[in-house]
Write a protein that holds these residues in place. Structure first.
Motif, PDB file in Angstrom:
ATOM      1  N   MET A   1       0.854  -1.167   0.000  1.00 35.86           N
ATOM      2  CA  MET A   1       0.000   0.000   0.000  1.00 35.86           C
ATOM      3  C   MET A   1       0.902   1.233   0.000  1.00 35.86           C
ATOM      4  N   THR A   2       0.681   2.136  -0.912  1.00 34.13           N
ATOM      5  CA  THR A   2       1.553   3.293  -1.030  1.00 34.13           C
ATOM      6  C   THR A   2       1.053   4.502  -0.257  1.00 34.13           C
ATOM      7  N   ALA A   3      -0.227   4.623  -0.050  1.00 32.23           N
ATOM      8  CA  ALA A   3      -0.768   5.741   0.726  1.00 32.23           C
ATOM      9  C   ALA A   3      -2.031   5.262   1.432  1.00 32.23           C
ATOM     10  N   PHE A   4      -2.286   5.838   2.572  1.00 32.53           N
ATOM     11  CA  PHE A   4      -3.507   5.485   3.280  1.00 32.53           C
ATOM     12  C   PHE A   4      -3.919   6.656   4.136  1.00 32.53           C
ATOM     13  N   ASP A   5      -5.135   6.569   4.631  1.00 35.52           N
ATOM     14  CA  ASP A   5      -5.665   7.656   5.452  1.00 35.52           C
ATOM     15  C   ASP A   5      -6.324   7.073   6.695  1.00 35.52           C
ATOM     16  N   GLN A   6      -7.056   7.891   7.398  1.00 36.36           N
ATOM     17  CA  GLN A   6      -7.684   7.472   8.647  1.00 36.36           C
ATOM     18  C   GLN A   6      -8.629   6.287   8.451  1.00 36.36           C
ATOM     19  N   SER A   7      -9.243   6.167   7.284  1.00 38.74           N
ATOM     20  CA  SER A   7     -10.163   5.052   7.050  1.00 38.74           C
ATOM     21  C   SER A   7      -9.441   3.704   7.113  1.00 38.74           C
ATOM     22  N   VAL A   8      -8.167   3.676   6.739  1.00 38.44           N
ATOM     23  CA  VAL A   8      -7.386   2.445   6.851  1.00 38.44           C
ATOM     24  C   VAL A   8      -7.066   2.169   8.315  1.00 38.44           C
ATOM     25  N   LEU A   9      -6.627   3.202   9.036  1.00 36.87           N
ATOM     26  CA  LEU A   9      -6.333   3.014  10.462  1.00 36.87           C
ATOM     27  C   LEU A   9      -7.572   2.576  11.227  1.00 36.87           C
ATOM     28  N   ASP A  10      -8.730   3.049  10.826  1.00 35.96           N
ATOM     29  CA  ASP A  10      -9.978   2.652  11.480  1.00 35.96           C
ATOM     30  C   ASP A  10     -10.239   1.157  11.346  1.00 35.96           C
ATOM     31  N   GLN A  11      -9.644   0.525  10.349  1.00 33.68           N
ATOM     32  CA  GLN A  11      -9.802  -0.919  10.160  1.00 33.68           C
ATOM     33  C   GLN A  11      -8.731  -1.717  10.910  1.00 33.68           C
ATOM     34  N   LEU A  12      -7.743  -1.015  11.448  1.00 43.28           N
ATOM     35  CA  LEU A  12      -6.665  -1.665  12.195  1.00 43.28           C
ATOM     36  C   LEU A  12      -6.878  -1.439  13.692  1.00 43.28           C
ATOM     37  N   HIS A  13      -7.941  -2.035  14.220  1.00 43.61           N
ATOM     38  CA  HIS A  13      -8.238  -1.905  15.646  1.00 43.61           C
ATOM     39  C   HIS A  13      -7.135  -2.582  16.451  1.00 43.61           C
ATOM     40  N   LEU A  14      -6.576  -1.858  17.380  1.00 44.13           N
ATOM     41  CA  LEU A  14      -5.469  -2.400  18.172  1.00 44.13           C
ATOM     42  C   LEU A  14      -5.848  -3.712  18.847  1.00 44.13           C
ATOM     43  N   SER A  15      -7.071  -3.815  19.301  1.00 42.61           N
ATOM     44  CA  SER A  15      -7.499  -5.027  20.011  1.00 42.61           C
ATOM     45  C   SER A  15      -7.624  -6.242  19.088  1.00 42.61           C
ATOM     46  N   GLU A  16      -7.611  -6.019  17.775  1.00 49.48           N
ATOM     47  CA  GLU A  16      -7.771  -7.114  16.823  1.00 49.48           C
ATOM     48  C   GLU A  16      -6.483  -7.476  16.090  1.00 49.48           C
ATOM     49  N   ILE A  17      -5.433  -6.697  16.273  1.00 44.47           N
ATOM     50  CA  ILE A  17      -4.172  -6.972  15.582  1.00 44.47           C
ATOM     51  C   ILE A  17      -3.494  -8.179  16.221  1.00 44.47           C
ATOM     52  N   ASP A  18      -3.149  -9.154  15.392  1.00 47.94           N
ATOM     53  CA  ASP A  18      -2.501 -10.373  15.871  1.00 47.94           C
ATOM     54  C   ASP A  18      -0.975 -10.269  15.835  1.00 47.94           C
ATOM     55  N   GLN A  19      -0.460  -9.600  14.799  1.00 45.29           N
ATOM     56  CA  GLN A  19       0.992  -9.527  14.669  1.00 45.29           C
ATOM     57  C   GLN A  19       1.375  -8.319  13.807  1.00 45.29           C
ATOM     58  N   VAL A  43      -3.781  -9.767   5.851  1.00 45.01           N
ATOM     59  CA  VAL A  43      -2.463  -9.172   6.067  1.00 45.01           C
ATOM     60  C   VAL A  43      -2.408  -7.857   5.298  1.00 45.01           C
ATOM     61  N   TRP A  44      -2.145  -6.792   6.031  1.00 45.19           N
ATOM     62  CA  TRP A  44      -2.006  -5.463   5.450  1.00 45.19           C
ATOM     63  C   TRP A  44      -0.519  -5.203   5.224  1.00 45.19           C
ATOM     64  N   PHE A  45      -0.175  -4.651   4.073  1.00 43.67           N
ATOM     65  CA  PHE A  45       1.212  -4.358   3.734  1.00 43.67           C
ATOM     66  C   PHE A  45       1.402  -2.848   3.615  1.00 43.67           C
ATOM     67  N   PHE A  46       2.466  -2.339   4.242  1.00 40.44           N
ATOM     68  CA  PHE A  46       2.818  -0.926   4.176  1.00 40.44           C
ATOM     69  C   PHE A  46       4.323  -0.820   3.996  1.00 40.44           C
ATOM     70  N   HIS A  47       4.797   0.335   3.512  1.00 41.03           N
ATOM     71  CA  HIS A  47       6.232   0.572   3.451  1.00 41.03           C
ATOM     72  C   HIS A  47       6.529   2.027   3.773  1.00 41.03           C
ATOM     73  N   GLU A  48       7.783   2.285   4.108  1.00 42.93           N
ATOM     74  CA  GLU A  48       8.191   3.582   4.625  1.00 42.93           C
ATOM     75  C   GLU A  48       8.034   4.736   3.644  1.00 42.93           C
ATOM     76  N   GLU A  49       7.930   4.465   2.374  1.00 44.82           N
ATOM     77  CA  GLU A  49       7.744   5.532   1.403  1.00 44.82           C
ATOM     78  C   GLU A  49       6.274   5.864   1.175  1.00 44.82           C
ATOM     79  N   GLY A  50       5.399   5.095   1.799  1.00 42.64           N
ATOM     80  CA  GLY A  50       3.973   5.343   1.661  1.00 42.64           C
ATOM     81  C   GLY A  50       3.536   6.556   2.477  1.00 42.64           C
ATOM     82  N   GLU A  51       2.658   7.326   1.901  1.00 45.28           N
ATOM     83  CA  GLU A  51       2.103   8.471   2.610  1.00 45.28           C
ATOM     84  C   GLU A  51       1.339   7.965   3.832  1.00 45.28           C
ATOM     85  N   GLY A  52       1.627   8.524   4.995  1.00 46.02           N
ATOM     86  CA  GLY A  52       0.966   8.099   6.220  1.00 46.02           C
ATOM     87  C   GLY A  52       1.782   7.138   7.071  1.00 46.02           C
ATOM     88  N   TRP A  53       3.001   6.803   6.646  1.00 42.69           N
ATOM     89  CA  TRP A  53       3.857   5.866   7.381  1.00 42.69           C
ATOM     90  C   TRP A  53       4.012   6.279   8.839  1.00 42.69           C
TER      91      TRP A  53
END
Length: 89
Positions: A1-19, A43-53
């Motif tokens: 994923m090259t860029a993401f916003d709050q809507s992506v973070l909203d799907q990454l609930h801390l209580s549901e993250i396994d790893q 599995v969500w993929f991100f990298h350091e050059e993505g907007e929102g890292w």
């Protein structure tokens, strides 16, 4: 994923993250720091050059038992394959 916003973070609930794992890819002249976040069977993929890292890292660092030294563990030595698990439930 090259860029993401709050809507992506909203799907990454801390209580549901396994790893959360970090690794780097050899891009010939540089290394690219990457992150995989596992939530259930997704599995969500991100990298350091993505907007929102930076926002992602702040969000993930709130996980209990977060490995705060993940960057030094995955970034050294340069151009060598390294993988680090920063969080596992």
């Amino acid at each position: 994923m090259t860029a993401f916003d709050q809507s992506v973070l909203d799907q990454l609930h801390l209580s549901e993250i396994d790893q959360v794992s970090f690794f780097k890819r050899d891009e010939v002249t540089t290394d690219l720091i990457c992150c995989e976040v596992t939530v259930g069977d997704k599995v969500w993929f991100f990298h350091e050059e993505g907007e929102g890292w930076d926002v992602l890292l702040v969000h993930l660092s709130k996980l209990p038992g977060w490995r705060s030294d993940w960057f030094s563990a995955v970034s050294q030595p340069p151009f060598a394959e390294c993988q680090t698990i920063a969080f596992r439930r």
